[in-house]
Write a protein that holds these residues in place. Structure first.
Motif, mmCIF file in Angstrom:
data_model
loop_
_atom_site.group_PDB
_atom_site.id
_atom_site.type_symbol
_atom_site.label_atom_id
_atom_site.label_comp_id
_atom_site.label_asym_id
_atom_site.label_seq_id
_atom_site.Cartn_x
_atom_site.Cartn_y
_atom_site.Cartn_z
ATOM 1 N N UNK A 1 122.773 3.574 45.985
ATOM 2 C CA UNK A 1 122.770 2.530 47.015
ATOM 3 C C UNK A 1 123.652 2.905 48.202
ATOM 4 N N UNK A 2 124.626 3.783 47.965
ATOM 5 C CA UNK A 2 125.507 4.256 49.040
ATOM 6 C C UNK A 2 125.046 5.610 49.596
ATOM 7 N N UNK A 3 123.939 6.144 49.075
ATOM 8 C CA UNK A 3 123.467 7.452 49.524
ATOM 9 C C UNK A 3 124.291 8.592 48.965
ATOM 10 N N UNK A 4 124.844 8.377 47.761
ATOM 11 C CA UNK A 4 125.701 9.380 47.128
ATOM 12 C C UNK A 4 125.159 9.757 45.759
ATOM 13 N N UNK A 5 125.606 10.882 45.259
ATOM 14 C CA UNK A 5 125.287 11.309 43.904
ATOM 15 C C UNK A 5 126.581 11.765 43.241
ATOM 16 N N UNK A 6 126.512 12.159 41.994
ATOM 17 C CA UNK A 6 127.719 12.522 41.264
ATOM 18 C C UNK A 6 127.445 13.591 40.219
ATOM 19 N N UNK A 7 128.528 14.213 39.786
ATOM 20 C CA UNK A 7 128.523 15.138 38.664
ATOM 21 C C UNK A 7 129.799 14.841 37.885
ATOM 22 N N UNK A 8 129.709 14.852 36.557
ATOM 23 C CA UNK A 8 130.895 14.649 35.735
ATOM 24 C C UNK A 8 131.267 15.977 35.099
ATOM 25 N N UNK A 9 132.518 16.408 35.317
ATOM 26 C CA UNK A 9 133.082 17.608 34.696
ATOM 27 C C UNK A 9 134.315 17.177 33.921
ATOM 28 N N UNK A 10 134.225 17.188 32.605
ATOM 29 C CA UNK A 10 135.376 16.781 31.795
ATOM 30 C C UNK A 10 135.739 15.343 32.092
ATOM 31 N N UNK A 11 136.968 15.121 32.567
ATOM 32 C CA UNK A 11 137.395 13.758 32.884
ATOM 33 C C UNK A 11 137.418 13.513 34.393
ATOM 34 N N UNK A 12 136.612 14.270 35.133
ATOM 35 C CA UNK A 12 136.571 14.130 36.584
ATOM 36 C C UNK A 12 135.146 13.832 37.041
ATOM 37 N N UNK A 13 135.041 12.864 37.945
ATOM 38 C CA UNK A 13 133.759 12.529 38.573
ATOM 39 C C UNK A 13 133.810 13.086 39.985
ATOM 40 N N UNK A 14 132.833 13.912 40.314
ATOM 41 C CA UNK A 14 132.766 14.495 41.652
ATOM 42 C C UNK A 14 131.635 13.797 42.402
ATOM 43 N N UNK A 15 132.007 13.173 43.510
ATOM 44 C CA UNK A 15 131.058 12.420 44.329
ATOM 45 C C UNK A 15 130.670 13.283 45.526
#
Length: 109
Positions: free
Chosen positions: A85-99
């Motif tokens: 909805x914000x035009x973003x995506x993500x990837x989760x690496x371990x305990x970090x979310x990368x936007x």
């Protein structure tokens, strides 16, 4: 002899505890209700899950507020739907979310 036994037990503990830790992170559940801009939404996620969140400041400039309602939903489901909805995506690496800013090739999560 005692040193080898101690090291063996420590090694087994480490090996067995790592999958349990990662399973715990995979089972993260969140509840988000209300109007949020991206910064507010990510702060709620951070507080509820304990994940660290990384992003480029320039990717989150949009201050529009979006109505979100998720009650006890898995983290990946909430992130995929809300960030789209914000035009973003993500990837989760371990305990970090990368936007990151969504591109035609980065859809998903």
């Amino acid at each position: 002899m005692k040193t080898k036994l101690f090291l063996t037990i420590c090694g087994l503990f480490l090996i067995l505890s790592c999958p349990l830790y990662s399973q715990h992170l995979d089972k993260a559940v969140c509840s988000v209700e209300g109007l949020f801009n991206t910064f507010e939404f990510l702060e709620v996620i951070k507080e509820q899950t304990g994940y660290r969140i990384a992003y480029k400041q320039s990717d989150l400039r949009d201050e529009k507020k979006v109505k979100l309602y998720y009650k006890n939903k898995p983290l990946d489901v909430v992130l995929k739907d809300a960030l789209a909805k914000y035009g973003l995506s993500f990837v989760i690496y371990g305990n970090q979310i990368i936007i990151k800013k969504e591109t035609p090739l980065s859809k998903g999560g």
